[in-house]
Scaffold this active site. Structure first.
Site, mmCIF file in Angstrom:
data_model
loop_
_atom_site.group_PDB
_atom_site.id
_atom_site.type_symbol
_atom_site.label_atom_id
_atom_site.label_comp_id
_atom_site.label_asym_id
_atom_site.label_seq_id
_atom_site.Cartn_x
_atom_site.Cartn_y
_atom_site.Cartn_z
ATOM 1 N N PRO A 1 0.839 -1.067 -0.064
ATOM 2 C CG PRO A 1 -0.614 -1.393 2.017
ATOM 3 C CD PRO A 1 0.633 -1.838 1.270
ATOM 4 C CD GLU A 2 2.804 2.824 -4.559
ATOM 5 O OE1 GLU A 2 2.754 3.877 -4.975
ATOM 6 O OE2 GLU A 2 3.141 1.796 -5.078
#
Ligand SMILES: [Zn+2]
Length: 271
Positions: A2-3
């Site tokens: 996840p960014e």
């Protein structure tokens, strides 16, 4: 992994679900994913009220009423899943359970177990090494230019460096460079002022659009409600090797920049 947009989406969902709730008890099923050690962790967290949930870089930050913070790094496959009262079986691969007084619970689940949940004291400078937030007013064009100035590092590698700019990972680095028509291997310090301006704009633009679509579910990302994001449907280059460039219709290529798969268009990323 996840960014920024995915972590932001998770944090927003969590905030709605758990702010105001008081932690009744904590169960640590896999000791190495928490700091400090499990007994101390559980003892400190129990009785705390959740004051806020936010994000710093790729970290979910759960602020507690005492001023302490629960800092969660999801790494590859970590998930924070909220379960309503009456749930008897925790989310699969749960490593930590926070049980609330109203019967709800928060599961920190992680198949690959690289994720970490850390309880930090109010004065602990845990984010000292985390770079500027790209969606904050601190991320001006001048600030961005000074980060690039004089550096021979490929621009894509610089975008991924969490100590300089927080929250950008492989997906959004590829997308922002495509949008700005910049070659991923281009040396950071050699970008012209117009190219820097385009890239500064494309970084904030791609991150904002991804947050609107609740992030990208390239593999297993889901938000706090277990829902997938929508940005994977509008990606221009990431993961699209051999497909048409949405701007010039030539084939997207995949090369490796500093050990990471990199998707881009040879025809329109020349600056
Ligand atoms: Zn193209």
């Amino acid at each position: 992994m996840p960014e920024l947009p995915e972590v932001e989406t998770i944090a927003r969902g969590l905030a709605i679900a758990v702010v105001g709730k008081t932690i009744d008890s904590v169960t640590v099923l896999l000791p190495r994913v928490v700091v400090p050690e499990p007994e101390r962790f559980a003892e400190l967290a129990a009785g705390e009220r959740i004051a806020a949930v936010g994000r710093r870089g790729k970290f979910v930050v759960i602020s507690l009423a005492s001023g302490r913070q629960l800092v969660v790094h999801l790494r590859m496959t970590g998930r924070l899943i909220v379960q309503g009262a009456g749930a008897t079986i925790p989310e699969p691969y749960t490593n930590v359970i926070l049980r609330f007084r109203d019967g709800w619970q928060l599961c920190f689940a992680d198949v690959r177990t690289f994720g970490r949940m850390r309880l930090v004291e109010p004065e602990e400078p845990w984010a000292a090494e985390v770079g500027v937030e790209p969606l904050s007013s601190d991320f001006s064009l001048d600030r961005f230019s000074s980060l690039l100035h004089g550096r021979t590092t490929p621009v894509k590698v610089l975008l991924l460096d969490q100590r300089r700019i927080a929250g950008i990972g492989n997906i959004y680095a590829c997308e922002a460079l495509w949008e700005a028509r910049i070659h991923p291997n281009r040396s950071s310090g050699s970008l012209s002022r117009p190219a820097r301006r385009r890239l500064h704009h494309s970084i904030t633009d791609v991150l904002r659009r991804a947050i609107e679509l609740r992030g990208t579910s390239a593999r297993d990302y889901v938000d706090a409600d277990g829902l997938r994001g929508g940005f994977q449907n509008v990606l221009s280059v990431y993961g699209r090797h051999g497909k048409e460039c949405p701007r010039c219709s030539r084939s997207i290529v995949r090369t490796v920049v500093a050990g990471r798969g990199t998707w881009w268009c040879r025809s329109c990323q020349r600056s």
